[in-house]
Enzyme design. Structure first.
Site, PDB file in Angstrom:
ATOM      1  N   LYS A 205      54.664  -2.880   0.933  1.00 16.83           N
ATOM      2  CA  LYS A 205      54.600  -4.010   0.219  1.00 16.83           C
ATOM      3  C   LYS A 205      55.862  -3.620  -0.452  1.00 16.83           C
ATOM      4  O   LYS A 205      56.509  -2.794  -1.308  1.00 16.83           O
ATOM      5  CB  LYS A 205      53.704  -3.903  -0.777  1.00 16.83           C
ATOM      6  CG  LYS A 205      53.618  -5.043  -1.849  1.00 16.83           C
ATOM      7  CD  LYS A 205      52.318  -5.354  -2.508  1.00 16.83           C
ATOM      8  CE  LYS A 205      52.571  -6.420  -3.837  1.00 16.83           C
ATOM      9  NZ  LYS A 205      51.381  -6.584  -4.334  1.00 16.83           N
ATOM     10  N   ARG A 215      52.233 -15.413  -8.896  1.00 22.67           N
ATOM     11  CA  ARG A 215      52.135 -14.990 -10.316  1.00 22.67           C
ATOM     12  C   ARG A 215      51.927 -16.122 -11.262  1.00 22.67           C
ATOM     13  O   ARG A 215      51.182 -16.139 -12.193  1.00 22.67           O
ATOM     14  CB  ARG A 215      53.258 -14.293 -10.862  1.00 22.67           C
ATOM     15  CG  ARG A 215      53.572 -12.982 -10.022  1.00 22.67           C
ATOM     16  CD  ARG A 215      54.594 -12.026 -10.243  1.00 22.67           C
ATOM     17  NE  ARG A 215      54.692 -10.888  -9.322  1.00 22.67           N
ATOM     18  CZ  ARG A 215      56.017 -10.524  -9.206  1.00 22.67           C
ATOM     19  NH1 ARG A 215      57.144 -10.607  -9.834  1.00 22.67           N
ATOM     20  NH2 ARG A 215      56.076  -9.368  -8.355  1.00 22.67           N
ATOM     21  N   LYS A 229      59.026  -5.284 -10.503  1.00 27.05           N
ATOM     22  CA  LYS A 229      57.951  -4.062 -10.181  1.00 27.05           C
ATOM     23  C   LYS A 229      58.620  -3.212  -9.076  1.00 27.05           C
ATOM     24  O   LYS A 229      58.225  -2.254  -8.303  1.00 27.05           O
ATOM     25  CB  LYS A 229      56.829  -4.595  -9.522  1.00 27.05           C
ATOM     26  CG  LYS A 229      55.987  -5.663 -10.176  1.00 27.05           C
ATOM     27  CD  LYS A 229      54.820  -6.300  -9.794  1.00 27.05           C
ATOM     28  CE  LYS A 229      54.088  -6.913 -10.472  1.00 27.05           C
ATOM     29  NZ  LYS A 229      52.726  -7.628 -10.004  1.00 27.05           N
ATOM     30  N   GLU A 245      55.508   5.401   4.287  1.00 26.89           N
ATOM     31  CA  GLU A 245      54.205   4.578   3.589  1.00 26.89           C
ATOM     32  C   GLU A 245      53.139   4.382   4.379  1.00 26.89           C
ATOM     33  O   GLU A 245      52.052   4.759   3.932  1.00 26.89           O
ATOM     34  CB  GLU A 245      54.758   3.132   2.945  1.00 26.89           C
ATOM     35  CG  GLU A 245      55.643   3.366   1.591  1.00 26.89           C
ATOM     36  CD  GLU A 245      54.875   3.705   0.243  1.00 26.89           C
ATOM     37  OE1 GLU A 245      53.441   3.967   0.309  1.00 26.89           O
ATOM     38  OE2 GLU A 245      55.363   3.966  -0.652  1.00 26.89           O
ATOM     39  N   LYS A 260      54.133  -6.717   3.877  1.00 29.80           N
ATOM     40  CA  LYS A 260      54.078  -7.918   2.910  1.00 29.80           C
ATOM     41  C   LYS A 260      55.441  -7.951   1.978  1.00 29.80           C
ATOM     42  O   LYS A 260      55.909  -6.778   1.719  1.00 29.80           O
ATOM     43  CB  LYS A 260      53.146  -7.717   1.861  1.00 29.80           C
ATOM     44  CG  LYS A 260      53.046  -8.644   0.765  1.00 29.80           C
ATOM     45  CD  LYS A 260      51.753  -8.503  -0.306  1.00 29.80           C
ATOM     46  CE  LYS A 260      51.913  -9.581  -1.305  1.00 29.80           C
ATOM     47  NZ  LYS A 260      51.167  -9.133  -2.263  1.00 29.80           N
ATOM     48  N   SER A 286      52.819 -16.175  -1.181  1.00 32.65           N
ATOM     49  CA  SER A 286      53.123 -17.481  -1.744  1.00 32.65           C
ATOM     50  C   SER A 286      54.414 -18.342  -1.690  1.00 32.65           C
ATOM     51  O   SER A 286      54.391 -19.516  -1.565  1.00 32.65           O
ATOM     52  CB  SER A 286      52.686 -17.320  -3.304  1.00 32.65           C
ATOM     53  OG  SER A 286      53.483 -16.371  -3.881  1.00 32.65           O
ATOM     54  N   TYR A 325      47.779 -18.767   2.775  1.00 31.96           N
ATOM     55  CA  TYR A 325      46.825 -19.915   2.014  1.00 31.96           C
ATOM     56  C   TYR A 325      46.631 -21.079   2.702  1.00 31.96           C
ATOM     57  O   TYR A 325      45.901 -21.973   2.321  1.00 31.96           O
ATOM     58  CB  TYR A 325      47.876 -20.356   0.926  1.00 31.96           C
ATOM     59  CG  TYR A 325      48.187 -19.092  -0.212  1.00 31.96           C
ATOM     60  CD1 TYR A 325      47.254 -18.491  -0.911  1.00 31.96           C
ATOM     61  CD2 TYR A 325      49.152 -18.090   0.247  1.00 31.96           C
ATOM     62  CE1 TYR A 325      47.513 -17.602  -1.822  1.00 31.96           C
ATOM     63  CE2 TYR A 325      49.480 -17.207  -0.515  1.00 31.96           C
ATOM     64  CZ  TYR A 325      48.531 -16.586  -1.593  1.00 31.96           C
ATOM     65  OH  TYR A 325      48.931 -15.462  -2.284  1.00 31.96           O
TER      66      TYR A 325
HETATM   67  C1  PBG Z   1      48.859  -8.299  -6.960  1.00 32.37           C
HETATM   68  C2  PBG Z   1      49.471  -8.923  -5.774  1.00 32.37           C
HETATM   69  C3  PBG Z   1      50.532  -9.820  -5.713  1.00 32.37           C
HETATM   70  C4  PBG Z   1      50.404 -10.418  -4.426  1.00 32.37           C
HETATM   71  C5  PBG Z   1      49.288  -9.977  -3.948  1.00 32.37           C
HETATM   72  N1  PBG Z   1      48.547  -9.110  -4.567  1.00 32.37           N
HETATM   73  C6  PBG Z   1      51.461  -9.985  -6.622  1.00 32.37           C
HETATM   74  C7  PBG Z   1      52.598  -8.862  -7.109  1.00 32.37           C
HETATM   75  O1  PBG Z   1      52.629  -8.029  -6.319  1.00 32.37           O
HETATM   76  O2  PBG Z   1      53.259  -9.247  -7.997  1.00 32.37           O
HETATM   77  C8  PBG Z   1      51.337 -11.633  -4.084  1.00 32.37           C
HETATM   78  C9  PBG Z   1      50.831 -12.567  -3.123  1.00 32.37           C
HETATM   79  C10 PBG Z   1      51.748 -13.933  -2.792  1.00 32.37           C
HETATM   80  O3  PBG Z   1      52.719 -13.946  -3.271  1.00 32.37           O
HETATM   81  O4  PBG Z   1      51.045 -14.484  -2.307  1.00 32.37           O
HETATM   82  N2  PBG Z   1      49.527  -6.946  -7.084  1.00 32.37           N
END
Ligand code: PBG
Length: 336
Positions: A205, A215, A229, A245, A260, A286, A325
């Site tokens: 990720k 968010r 992050k 990982e 992701k 998203s 989605y």
């Molecule tokens: C939470 C999480 C996130 C997403 C899925 N689980 C956001 C992040 O890591 O800040 C993002 C999913 C998306 O953007 O559709 N840890």
């Protein structure tokens, strides 16, 4: 490669367009197939009953209260979508620095899991493990002296996983990127008699700007307040590290792994599937959804067509399925 070139016939005897000429022959020679069975529907759940509110930055996406989500789960299942992944918009007043609401057996996610499983027991329910929907600072873990601490966070994540398993969740999906969390969650689940609950690890990720609309949807943008992050999610510059990982998560007991975001990381999908052969999923996040839909709304391209093409790309790269989605719209389109 040289042999492959030799094996090819020469024009004009060989004409690659022959197989492309008709729909039936295109179908026969298709190397990958996308079906509704490849889709995991990502959904937002909000408080209340009978509520459906649009997410401003994600055209066509709504947050649903648990009762309406349960109804939609039936639609999803009937369309052939095997599973959904639930994300909560925790009310601001329930957020705290340590995200204790994550451990509340009656939080929004647990309510949604119970409602969906009661209405549609056959559909798979996936729950994220991470604290960001619950923390007042919007980070995925516990913040101590400006740092997201690893081991203390992992302890809380194990408890969060147990709360979700207790609610009836089928798949625990740790999305937090703490070290060692997959193994710790596996031991916690097994110790509590949940050895049948699966783990889908967000193994590779990346720290991505493509998470922006998400968010917004869960109401954590303001909490994060411009922070990022990068201290725990991966650097987009790295590919070898993604393989490490994934390898570690597999050793720790992951049943399935995820890459992701999707579109800028197709090489990672390909490498992960080729290296490990495990069930491998991609999250069309998203921002990927939002940009294609927004361009579609402006008439610049066919938004759903672009989403579909991206999903086919994930399968071609080696993915076994995609979190999206657009699962319901795509499933309808694939059936129709
Ligand atoms: C939470 C999480 C996130 C997403 C899925 N689980 C956001 C992040 O890591 O800040 C993002 C999913 C998306 O953007 O559709 N840890």
């Amino acid at each position: 490669m040289v042999d492959r070139v030799r094996a090819l016939g020469r024009y004009p005897q060989t004409r690659l367009r022959r197989n492309r000429r008709d729909p039936w022959s295109r179908r026969l020679v298709a190397e990958t197939v996308l079906t509704p069975g490849d889709l995991i529907w990502t959904v937002f759940v909000c408080a209340g009953t009978g509520r459906s509110e649009p997410v401003g930055s994600m055209p066509g996406v709504v947050r649903l209260s648990a009762d309406l989500l349960a109804e939609q789960a039936r639609t999803a299942y009937d369309l052939g979508v095997p599973a959904l992944a639930v994300f909560p918009q925790t009310p601001a007043e329930a957020k705290t620095p340590d995200g204790d609401e994550a451990l509340n057996p009656d939080n929004l996610v647990c309510q949604a899991v119970r409602a969906v499983k009661a209405a549609v027991p056959e559909i798979g329910v996936i729950c994220d493990v991470a604290l960001d929907p619950y923390t007042s600072h919007g980070h995925d873990g516990l913040l101590r002296d400006g740092y997201i601490v690893n081991d203390e966070t992992v302890d809380v994540l194990c408890r969060q996983a147990l709360v979700q398993a207790e609610a009836g969740c089928d798949v625990i999906a740790p999305s937090d990127m703490m070290d060692g969390r997959v193994g710790a969650i596996r031991r916690a689940l097994d110790g509590a008699g949940y050895e049948r609950v699966r783990i889908l690890s967000y193994a590779a990720k990346y720290a991505s700007v493509y998470y922006g609309p998400f968010r917004d949807a869960i109401g954590s943008t303001g909490n994060l307040a411009g922070g990022d992050k990068r201290g725990y999610q991966m650097d987009p510059a790295n590919g070898e590290e993604a393989l490490r990982e994934v390898a570690m998560d597999i050793k720790e007991g992951a049943d399935m792994v995820m890459v992701k975001p999707g579109m800028p990381y197709l090489d990672i999908v390909y490498r992960v599937k080729a290296a490990f052969g495990l069930p491998t999923y991609v999250y069309q996040v998203s921002g990927e959804y939002a940009m294609l839909k927004a361009a579609g709304e402006r008439g610049w391209l066919d938004g759903d067509g672009a989403l579909l093409e991206a999903l086919r790309g994930f399968k071609r790269a080696g993915a076994d399925g995609v979190l999206t989605y657009a699962a319901l719209d795509i499933a309808r389109r694939l059936q129709g």
